[in-house]
Enzyme design. Structure first.
Site, short mmCIF file in Angstrom:
data_model
loop_
_atom_site.label_atom_id
_atom_site.label_comp_id
_atom_site.label_asym_id
_atom_site.label_seq_id
_atom_site.Cartn_x
_atom_site.Cartn_y
_atom_site.Cartn_z
N TYR A 76 -2.57 25.61 11.87
CA TYR A 76 -2.39 24.22 12.29
C TYR A 76 -3.49 23.81 13.26
O TYR A 76 -3.81 24.52 14.22
CB TYR A 76 -1.02 24.02 12.96
CG TYR A 76 -0.93 22.70 13.69
CD1 TYR A 76 -0.75 21.52 12.98
CD2 TYR A 76 -1.08 22.64 15.07
CE1 TYR A 76 -0.71 20.30 13.64
CE2 TYR A 76 -1.04 21.43 15.74
CZ TYR A 76 -0.86 20.26 15.02
OH TYR A 76 -0.83 19.07 15.68
N TYR A 312 31.03 13.68 59.92
CA TYR A 312 30.65 14.55 58.80
C TYR A 312 29.15 14.78 58.67
O TYR A 312 28.71 15.86 58.29
CB TYR A 312 31.17 13.96 57.48
CG TYR A 312 32.63 14.22 57.22
CD1 TYR A 312 33.51 14.53 58.25
CD2 TYR A 312 33.14 14.14 55.93
CE1 TYR A 312 34.85 14.76 58.00
CE2 TYR A 312 34.47 14.37 55.66
CZ TYR A 312 35.34 14.68 56.70
OH TYR A 312 36.65 14.91 56.44
N PHE A 361 4.15 23.85 24.54
CA PHE A 361 3.59 22.64 25.15
C PHE A 361 4.65 21.64 25.59
O PHE A 361 4.34 20.66 26.25
CB PHE A 361 2.62 21.96 24.18
CG PHE A 361 3.16 21.78 22.78
CD1 PHE A 361 4.36 21.14 22.54
CD2 PHE A 361 2.46 22.29 21.69
CE1 PHE A 361 4.86 20.98 21.26
CE2 PHE A 361 2.95 22.12 20.40
CZ PHE A 361 4.16 21.47 20.18
#
Length: 565
Positions: A76, A312, A361
Site C-alpha cells: 500500500y 468542602y 497512525f
C-alpha cells in the site's frame, strides 16, 4: 507542627527526568516528555546516537522497499495509490513521483500557524519514530530533520488540516515539503525570520531532494504533530497542577483553615494514590505556618466564630484533587508511549522480510487523552474558583475584608472585585473546553476510507488553548492568594509582610509573585492597597507570562514538581 505524622508516600507518577542540558540523544533509547519540551522550547541540540545498528536498521527497511518496487510486490502507498484509491496500481517507474505528488495534494492546511515549539516537537518525534527502522525512510531524511532542529529552522504548519486518522497528514506534509525543498511555497521560520524553505536549504548548504518510494507516506502517516502538542500540554498541566497545590496552600493560610483534614490517618483509610499524595503534600506545604490552624494532634483550635471543620473546598481537597493527579499521571504515561512509538503504515519487519498493513497512525490515545486532560483542567479551575469566592465574601472568609480590600479606611476602594469578575470570565471557558471532541467525527472522510478518526490533532489544539487560558486564570488565583495572606498576616501579627508568618514551603511562591510584579512585601501595606496603586491587568499579564516561560513562579514550586516521581 510535627512532621513525623507524614509518612513517605509512593505515588506512581511520570518522572521528571534529570536533564542532560547539552543535548538530547535520539536512537536506541526512550524520549521523555521533559526532553521533548527542552528540544522544542529551549533549543536543546539533538544528537544522533552513533551506535552502528541504528543506521543498519534504517537502511535495511529502505532496501526492503527498493526490492519490493523492483519485484512488483504489492505494498500500500508504494505500488498502489492512497486511501480510497488503493486499488490503483502504480508502476515502478511512477513510484517516486507518487511520493512527491503526495506532498502536493496534501498541501491544504488552513488557519493560523502552529507555534514553533509544537512543530519542533513534531519533528523530534518523527525522527524518533523513523529511527526504529520500520518505515523505509533514508537516514539522510532523518539527519535533515536533526539539522533543521539544531539550526532552528522550523517549517510553517497550519492549525487546521488533520482529523487524526491516517495521522497528521496535512501538517506533516507541510513539514516534509519544507525539508526536501519541494517548492518556494513551503516556508519556514529561520531563527525568527520567515523565508522559503528553498532559501533556508541554501543557507544550510543542503540540496533539494526527491522522495523515494514509501518516504512520502512514511513522513506524513503518523501522530507526531498531535503528540508533540500533547507533550507540551501534559508538561504544562503538571506545572499548573503544582501551581494549584501551592496556590491552595496560600489560600488555606489566608482563610485560616485547618490542616487536620489532611491527616494521614484519614487518607490511609481511602488510599487512592492521588488523594494520599495531595493530602501528604498539603501537610508539608502548611507546616510551620502561623496563619492556618495546626490541628494534626486531633485537637481543635477555635479562632473567633470559625466552624469546627472547614467547608468542602478546603476539607475535601485531597479527595477532589486526587482523581486530577491520577488522571494527569495516566495521560502522561500514555503520551510517553506514543512519543516512543512507530506510527506510520505499512510497517516493515526486516528480520522476517515482511510488511504489515495496520493503523498505528490513528491518534485515539491523543484524542481521548487530550479530551480528558481538558476536562481535568476544568475541574482544577472550578476548585480554585470556589476558593476565590470564599476569599472574596466576608460571610465566609473568616474575618477578612469584603473583596479583600486592602486600605479599608478609604471608602472609595473596591479591592479585588474586578479581578474576581475577570476570573469568572475565564473559568466557564475552561469547563466548556472540557467537552469531548474525539466522539464527534465525520464518518465519510476520504471516500469513507477514514470512516473512524481520532480528532487527536483538534483535541490537542483545544488542550493547548485551555493551557493558555489557565495560565491567565492561575495568575488571577495567585493574586487573590497573595492578597489574602497579607491581610491574614495583619490580623495575626499586626503588619502586612506575610514572609514572617507563611509556611517555609509556601513562602517561595509568595515571594516569586511579588518579585514578578515588581512589588516587594511591605509591612505597612498589603499587596493591593488602593485601587489606583496598580493596574491589575498588567499584573495578570506579567504573572501569566512568567508561568508560560517557566520562570520564577514555576521555579518556586519545583519541590512539588519534584515529588511527581
Amino acid at each position: 507542627m510535627s512532621r513525623n505524622l507524614t509518612e513517605p508516600m509512593s505515588l506512581k507518577l511520570p518522572k521528571w527526568h534529570e536533564p542532560n542540558l547539552s543535548n538530547v540523544t535520539v536512537g536506541n533509547r526512550r524520549l521523555s516528555i521533559e526532553e521533548v519540551a527542552r528540544v522544542a522550547r529551549c533549543g536543546t541540540r539533538v544528537r544522533l546516537n552513533d551506535e552502528k545498528d541504528i543506521g543498519e536498521r534504517v537502511q535495511a527497511s529502505c532496501d526492503y522497499i527498493a526490492n519490493a518496487v523492483e519485484s512488483g510486490k504489492p505494498i500500500y502507498g508504494v505500488t498502489t495509490g492512497f486511501g480510497g484509491m488503493a486499488n490503483t496500481d502504480i508502476a515502478p517507474e511512477e513510484a517516486t513521483s507518487l511520493q512527491n505528488n503526495l506532498i502536493w495534494f496534501l498541501k491544504a492546511g488552513a488557519g493560523p500557524k502552529l507555534p514553533t515549539a509544537c512543530v519542533r516537537a513534531a519533528m523530534l518525534l518523527r525522527i524518533n519514530s523513523h529511527l526504529q527502522g520500520a518505515s523505509g525512510i533514508r537516514l539522510e531524511l532523518i539527519k535533515r530533520m536533526i539539522a533543521f532542529l539544531n539550526a532552528e529552522v522550523t517549517p510553517h504548519v497550519c492549525e487546521f488540516g488533520s482529523i487524526g486518522a491516517s495521522g497528521d497528514l496535512v501538517p506533516l506534509a507541510q513539514i516534509t515539503g519544507a525539508l526536501i525543498g519541494l517548492d518556494e511555497s513551503f516556508t519556514v521560520d529561520f531563527k525568527g525570520r520567515e523565508m522559503s524553505a528553498i532559501q533556508a536549504l541554501e543557507i544550510l548548504d543542503l540540496p533539494r531532494i526527491d522522495l523515494r518510494p514509501k518516504e512520502g507516506l512514511a513522513m506524513v502517516n503518523g501522530t507526531s504533530v498531535m503528540t508533540g502538542i500533547a507533550a507540551h500540554c501534559v508538561r504544562d498541566s503538571q506545572v499548573i497542577l503544582a501551581l494549584a497545590m501551592g496556590t491552595h496552600a496560600l489560600m488555606i493560610q489566608g482563610l485560616s483553615g485547618t490542616n487536620q483534614s489532611f491527616h494521614p490517618f484519614i487518607h490511609k483509610l481511602k488510599p487512592h494514590f492521588g488523594q494520599v499524595w495531595a493530602a501528604s503534600k498539603m501537610v508539608e506545604l502548611l507546616a510551620g505556618s502561623c496563619l492556618n490552624r495546626d490541628e494534626l494532634d486531633g485537637e481543635t483550635d477555635y479562632r473567633g466564630h470559625q466552624p469546627i471543620q472547614d467547608r468542602y473546598s478546603l476539607r475535601c481537597l485531597p479527595q477532589y484533587m486526587g482523581p486530577i493527579v491520577d488522571g494527569i499521571a495516566e495521560i502522561a504515561q500514555q503520551i510517553e508511549v506514543e512519543i516512543n512509538s512507530v506510527t506510520d503504515n505499512p510497517l516493515i519487519d526486516t528480520e522476517n522480510q515482511a510488511s504489515y498493513h495496520g493503523g498505528n497512525f490513528l491518534g485515539q490515545y491523543i484524542g481521548v487523552g487530550m479530551d480528558r486532560l481538558r476536562y481535568l483542567l476544568g475541574l482544577l479551575a472550578k476548585h480554585l474558583d470556589v476558593q476565590i469566592a470564599l476569599l472574596a465574601a466576608p460571610e465566609f472568609n473568616n474575618g477578612l475584608s469584603p473583596s479583600l480590600v486592602g486600605n479599608t479606611s478609604r471608602k472609595v476602594n473596591m479591592g479585588l472585585k474586578g479581578l474576581q469578575i475577570a476570573g469568572n470570565s475565564i473559568m466557564p471557558l475552561l469547563t466548556f473546553y472540557g467537552n469531548s471532541i474525539a466522539d464527534r467525527f465525520p464518518t465519510h472522510a476520504e471516500q469513507f476510507n477514514q470512516n473512524i478518526n481520532s480528532q487527536g490533532f483538534a483535541s490537542a489544539n483545544l488542550a493547548r488553548r485551555s493551557i493558555e487560558l489557565f495560565q491567565q486564570y492561575m495568575a488571577i488565583s495567585l493574586m487573590f492568594a497573595v492578597q489574602a495572606v497579607d491581610l491574614r498576616t495583619h490580623q495575626v501579627a499586626g503588619h502586612y509582610d506575610a514572609r514572617e508568618c507563611l509556611s517555609p514551603l509556601s513562602l517561595p511562591l509568595y515571594k516569586a509573585v511579588r518579585d514578578v510584579v515588581g512589588q516587594p512585601p511591605n509591612a505597612e501595606k498589603s499587596y493591593i492597597w488602593n485601587d489606583n496603586d496598580q493596574s491589575l491587568d498588567i499584573h495578570i499579564a506579567m504573572i501569566a507570562a512568567d508561568i508560560a516561560r517557566e520562570g520564577r513562579i514555576v521555579q518556586a514550586v519545583n519541590p512539588i514538581l519534584s515529588s511527581l516521581k
